[in-house]
Design a protein around this motif. Structure first.
Motif, PDB file in Angstrom:
ATOM      1  N   PRO A  93      18.225  41.910 103.334  1.00 51.66           N
ATOM      2  CA  PRO A  93      18.417  42.185 101.902  1.00 51.66           C
ATOM      3  C   PRO A  93      19.200  41.043 101.257  1.00 51.66           C
ATOM      4  O   PRO A  93      20.062  40.433 101.889  1.00 51.66           O
ATOM      5  N   ALA A  94      18.876  40.751 100.018  1.00 53.57           N
ATOM      6  CA  ALA A  94      19.552  39.671  99.312  1.00 53.57           C
ATOM      7  C   ALA A  94      20.994  40.075  99.049  1.00 53.57           C
ATOM      8  O   ALA A  94      21.277  41.230  98.721  1.00 53.57           O
ATOM      9  N   PRO A  95      21.931  39.129  99.170  1.00 56.23           N
ATOM     10  CA  PRO A  95      23.329  39.463  98.873  1.00 56.23           C
ATOM     11  C   PRO A  95      23.499  39.713  97.376  1.00 56.23           C
ATOM     12  O   PRO A  95      22.746  39.186  96.560  1.00 56.23           O
ATOM     13  N   ALA A  96      24.496  40.512  97.036  1.00 57.04           N
ATOM     14  CA  ALA A  96      24.769  40.795  95.622  1.00 57.04           C
ATOM     15  C   ALA A  96      25.259  39.520  94.950  1.00 57.04           C
ATOM     16  O   ALA A  96      26.055  38.781  95.526  1.00 57.04           O
ATOM     17  N   PRO A  97      24.783  39.237  93.739  1.00 59.87           N
ATOM     18  CA  PRO A  97      25.232  38.039  93.032  1.00 59.87           C
ATOM     19  C   PRO A  97      26.728  38.105  92.752  1.00 59.87           C
ATOM     20  O   PRO A  97      27.279  39.165  92.481  1.00 59.87           O
ATOM     21  N   VAL A  98      27.384  36.959  92.820  1.00 59.34           N
ATOM     22  CA  VAL A  98      28.819  36.877  92.557  1.00 59.34           C
ATOM     23  C   VAL A  98      29.020  36.386  91.137  1.00 59.34           C
ATOM     24  O   VAL A  98      28.396  35.426  90.707  1.00 59.34           O
TER      25      VAL A  98
END
Length: 86
Positions: free
Chosen positions: A64-69
């Motif tokens: 899964p793609a990491p959450a944007p910072v």
């Protein structure tokens, strides 16, 4: 006379628009070339065989793609949680 002046100005404006559109296309091509070069350099820095690279990319695609910072350093989900608490 005024109509002629307006038509000349319109023509000059059309020519400038064409000039700027051509320049924009050139800049977009340069940007794409630079992005591609960065990608190639990154892939080469991994020093993987083509098969290893394929396996690596397939594994990454399954994650899964990491959450944007955000600029504050929080992920968007953390920021939303903090806003809800306020």
């Amino acid at each position: 006379m005024k109509l002629d002046k307006i038509e000349r100005e319109m023509q000059k404006t059309r020519e400038k628009i064409t000039e700027y559109q051509n320049r924009l296309k050139e800049l977009e091509a340069q940007k794409t070339e630079c992005e591609n070069l960065q990608i190639v350099q990154l892939v080469r820095s991994l020093r993987l065989s083509p098969q290893e690279l394929k396996t690596f990319l397939q594994g990454a695609a399954e994650q899964p793609a990491p959450a944007p910072v955000t600029a504050t350093g929080y992920t968007t989900t953390e920021q939303e949680d903090n806003e809800d608490e306020e």
